[in-house]
Design a protein around this motif. Structure first.
Motif, PDB file in Angstrom:
ATOM      1  N   ASN A 134       1.723 -19.134  57.903  1.00 25.98           N
ATOM      2  CA  ASN A 134       2.825 -18.182  57.992  1.00 25.98           C
ATOM      3  C   ASN A 134       3.716 -18.653  59.142  1.00 25.98           C
ATOM      4  N   LEU A 135       4.736 -19.418  58.810  1.00 27.13           N
ATOM      5  CA  LEU A 135       5.581 -20.042  59.818  1.00 27.13           C
ATOM      6  C   LEU A 135       6.595 -19.052  60.365  1.00 27.13           C
ATOM      7  N   GLU A 136       6.660 -18.967  61.686  1.00 26.05           N
ATOM      8  CA  GLU A 136       7.673 -18.148  62.343  1.00 26.05           C
ATOM      9  C   GLU A 136       9.047 -18.808  62.177  1.00 26.05           C
ATOM     10  N   PRO A 137      10.121 -18.025  62.310  1.00 27.22           N
ATOM     11  CA  PRO A 137      11.466 -18.598  62.149  1.00 27.22           C
ATOM     12  C   PRO A 137      11.727 -19.820  63.023  1.00 27.22           C
ATOM     13  N   ALA A 138      11.217 -19.834  64.250  1.00 27.17           N
ATOM     14  CA  ALA A 138      11.445 -20.991  65.123  1.00 27.17           C
ATOM     15  C   ALA A 138      10.781 -22.243  64.566  1.00 27.17           C
TER      16      ALA A 138
ATOM     17  N   PRO B 177      20.237 -35.238  57.374  1.00 28.70           N
ATOM     18  CA  PRO B 177      20.791 -35.500  58.713  1.00 28.70           C
ATOM     19  C   PRO B 177      21.805 -34.456  59.185  1.00 28.70           C
ATOM     20  N   SER B 178      22.509 -33.841  58.259  1.00 31.49           N
ATOM     21  CA  SER B 178      23.515 -32.841  58.646  1.00 31.49           C
ATOM     22  C   SER B 178      22.894 -31.628  59.311  1.00 31.49           C
ATOM     23  N   ARG B 179      21.573 -31.430  59.136  1.00 35.33           N
ATOM     24  CA  ARG B 179      20.899 -30.284  59.731  1.00 35.33           C
ATOM     25  C   ARG B 179      20.493 -30.554  61.181  1.00 35.33           C
ATOM     26  N   ALA B 180      20.379 -31.806  61.551  1.00 37.53           N
ATOM     27  CA  ALA B 180      19.890 -32.142  62.884  1.00 37.53           C
ATOM     28  C   ALA B 180      20.792 -31.526  63.949  1.00 37.53           C
ATOM     29  N   GLY B 181      20.208 -30.772  64.829  1.00 36.88           N
ATOM     30  CA  GLY B 181      20.958 -30.164  65.924  1.00 36.88           C
ATOM     31  C   GLY B 181      21.725 -28.926  65.544  1.00 36.88           C
ATOM     32  N   THR B 182      21.564 -28.443  64.288  1.00 42.37           N
ATOM     33  CA  THR B 182      22.330 -27.249  63.899  1.00 42.37           C
ATOM     34  C   THR B 182      21.718 -25.978  64.458  1.00 42.37           C
ATOM     35  N   GLY B 183      20.397 -26.004  64.633  1.00 42.85           N
ATOM     36  CA  GLY B 183      19.716 -24.810  65.124  1.00 42.85           C
ATOM     37  C   GLY B 183      19.643 -23.697  64.122  1.00 42.85           C
ATOM     38  N   SER B 184      19.826 -24.024  62.824  1.00 39.84           N
ATOM     39  CA  SER B 184      19.749 -23.000  61.781  1.00 39.84           C
ATOM     40  C   SER B 184      18.701 -23.378  60.772  1.00 39.84           C
ATOM     41  N   ALA B 185      18.123 -22.370  60.124  1.00 47.30           N
ATOM     42  CA  ALA B 185      17.068 -22.624  59.156  1.00 47.30           C
ATOM     43  C   ALA B 185      17.604 -22.537  57.749  1.00 47.30           C
TER      44      ALA B 185
ATOM     45  N   PRO C 131       8.053 -12.142  55.238  1.00 50.49           N
ATOM     46  CA  PRO C 131       9.093 -11.514  56.055  1.00 50.49           C
ATOM     47  C   PRO C 131      10.307 -12.421  56.199  1.00 50.49           C
ATOM     48  N   ALA C 132      11.458 -11.814  56.411  1.00 55.79           N
ATOM     49  CA  ALA C 132      12.702 -12.571  56.526  1.00 55.79           C
ATOM     50  C   ALA C 132      12.574 -13.662  57.589  1.00 55.79           C
ATOM     51  N   GLY C 133      12.994 -14.867  57.235  1.00 60.53           N
ATOM     52  CA  GLY C 133      12.952 -15.986  58.163  1.00 60.53           C
ATOM     53  C   GLY C 133      11.647 -16.726  58.207  1.00 60.53           C
ATOM     54  N   HIS C 134      10.590 -16.165  57.606  1.00 61.84           N
ATOM     55  CA  HIS C 134       9.270 -16.795  57.591  1.00 61.84           C
ATOM     56  C   HIS C 134       9.100 -17.631  56.327  1.00 61.84           C
ATOM     57  N   GLU C 135       8.235 -18.631  56.426  1.00 56.76           N
ATOM     58  CA  GLU C 135       7.773 -19.372  55.250  1.00 56.76           C
ATOM     59  C   GLU C 135       6.262 -19.223  55.218  1.00 56.76           C
ATOM     60  N   ARG C 136       5.753 -18.619  54.146  1.00 57.19           N
ATOM     61  CA  ARG C 136       4.334 -18.284  54.059  1.00 57.19           C
ATOM     62  C   ARG C 136       3.768 -18.851  52.777  1.00 57.19           C
ATOM     63  N   ALA C 137       2.532 -19.338  52.843  1.00 60.73           N
ATOM     64  CA  ALA C 137       1.846 -19.843  51.656  1.00 60.73           C
ATOM     65  C   ALA C 137       0.448 -19.251  51.601  1.00 60.73           C
TER      66      ALA C 137
ATOM     67  N   THR D 195      18.255 -26.193  41.614  1.00 66.08           N
ATOM     68  CA  THR D 195      18.510 -24.754  41.672  1.00 66.08           C
ATOM     69  C   THR D 195      18.092 -24.286  43.057  1.00 66.08           C
ATOM     70  N   PRO D 196      18.761 -23.278  43.621  1.00 65.90           N
ATOM     71  CA  PRO D 196      18.496 -22.900  45.010  1.00 65.90           C
ATOM     72  C   PRO D 196      17.069 -22.427  45.251  1.00 65.90           C
ATOM     73  N   ALA D 197      16.582 -22.715  46.448  1.00 66.39           N
ATOM     74  CA  ALA D 197      15.261 -22.254  46.877  1.00 66.39           C
ATOM     75  C   ALA D 197      15.345 -20.818  47.371  1.00 66.39           C
ATOM     76  N   TYR D 198      14.203 -20.163  47.402  1.00 66.94           N
ATOM     77  CA  TYR D 198      14.131 -18.780  47.873  1.00 66.94           C
ATOM     78  C   TYR D 198      13.790 -18.711  49.353  1.00 66.94           C
ATOM     79  N   GLY D 199      12.749 -19.444  49.764  1.00 70.66           N
ATOM     80  CA  GLY D 199      12.299 -19.374  51.153  1.00 70.66           C
ATOM     81  C   GLY D 199      13.161 -20.209  52.078  1.00 70.66           C
ATOM     82  N   PRO D 200      13.172 -19.875  53.378  1.00 72.24           N
ATOM     83  CA  PRO D 200      14.072 -20.550  54.316  1.00 72.24           C
ATOM     84  C   PRO D 200      13.745 -22.018  54.558  1.00 72.24           C
ATOM     85  N   LEU D 201      12.459 -22.390  54.590  1.00 74.58           N
ATOM     86  CA  LEU D 201      12.144 -23.790  54.804  1.00 74.58           C
ATOM     87  C   LEU D 201      12.517 -24.623  53.588  1.00 74.58           C
TER      88      LEU D 201
END
Length: 292
Positions: free
Chosen positions: A268-272, A284-292, A227-233, A164-170
């Motif tokens: 609290n991970l920043e989007p970068a 592997p499909s994510r490598a070099g995509t530059g998207s989170a 916050p949007a784009g962050h992953e926080r625990a 089932t889909p995850a909520y946070g970006p990471l």
């Protein structure tokens, strides 16, 4: 056979204590240098101590953090005496922080079937070596199909990465990569529910008609309000109690195991940083995509 074994599911539902993401170390290391995960697990089990009629303790992966033999021994030496006092069976599943050789050396085969009071508990290994995302291979899917077809009562499928889909970006970058295939097998075979971890927060969904139950993390809690784009625990532990009837959907109750430090930020991970980790640990499909 105990008196409990002889109980029909129509007399009393099977009761599962669902734990996940213990992240135990083989030494005195702290999770992110902050959390004593051995103490968190002990506190969680203390919180569950008064709950009656627990038949099974399911641990749905990320049992270790350092993948050491010692970490699995420490986990076993905490969980199994507790389960024995409750006359409960223990079922362990692999996560992406676990390593097969050490896991199996201490805890037994990482895939297989356990039957308790007529309920089949089928554990899968969704871990991909050296990665954070999940995948269930074709051999396991074929095995699962056969096991579900042969089941005469309810069946629970235990797999670390939830279908089932995850909520946070990471965690979105580290999802199960073939959820449709897994769910198709579960739906066709009439699986009662899928039990997972990985997301470190409680979640129930229904995918392709199959209930998916994600237990809270014991090592930490993912913050769905980051916050949007962050992953926080934050500091926080909990568990699920799942009652499985003879027919129909299971009943799920989520319970916190609080400490005085609950809610304190662990990271609290920043989007970068989310993007960097996602590309390193994702498929592997994510490598070099530059998207989170």
């Amino acid at each position: 056979m105990t008196d409990r074994d002889a109980l029909n599911l129509t007399e009393r539902a099977l009761r599962v204590l669902h734990l996940s993401d213990t992240h135990i170390y083989g030494d005195e290391s702290l999770h992110y240098g902050i959390v004593d995960t051995v103490a968190a697990l002990a506190r969680t089990l203390d919180r569950a101590e008064p709950i009656e009629n627990i038949d099974v303790v399911v641990l749905s992966g990320d049992l270790s953090d350092d993948m050491s033999t010692g970490s699995y021994e420490r986990l076993r030496d905490i969980v199994e005496p507790w389960a024995a006092r409750h006359e409960a069976v223990v079922v362990y599943a692999m996560g992406n922080h676990d390593r097969a050789a050490e896991f199996e050396r201490v805890l037994g085969p990482r895939t297989g079937a356990t039957e308790v009071r007529g309920v089949r508990i089928l554990r899968l290994d969704s871990a991909v070596p050296e990665a954070g995302y999940g995948h269930v291979d074709d051999e396991q899917l074929h095995w699962l199909r056969r096991e579900l077809d042969a089941a005469s009562g309810p069946s629970l499928v235990v797999v670390h990465h939830p279908p089932t889909p995850a909520y946070g970006p990471l965690l979105k970058a580290l999802e199960l990569q073939n959820p449709r295939e897994l769910l198709a097998v579960c739906a066709a075979g009439g699986a009662t529910a899928v039990l997972s971890g990985h997301y470190h927060h409680s979640l129930v969904s229904r995918e392709n008609g199959v209930p998916v139950i994600v237990a809270p993390g014991i090592a930490n809690t993912s913050d769905a309000c980051a916050p949007a784009g962050h992953e926080r625990a934050t500091i926080g532990s909990g568990f699920a109690i799942i009652d499985v009837p003879a027919a129909g959907s299971p009943v799920v109750t989520f319970i916190a195991a609080p400490s005085e430090r609950d809610g304190a930020e662990i990271f609290n991970l920043e989007p970068a940083d989310v993007d960097r980790i996602g590309r390193a640990a994702g498929p592997p499909s994510r490598a070099g995509t530059g998207s989170a």
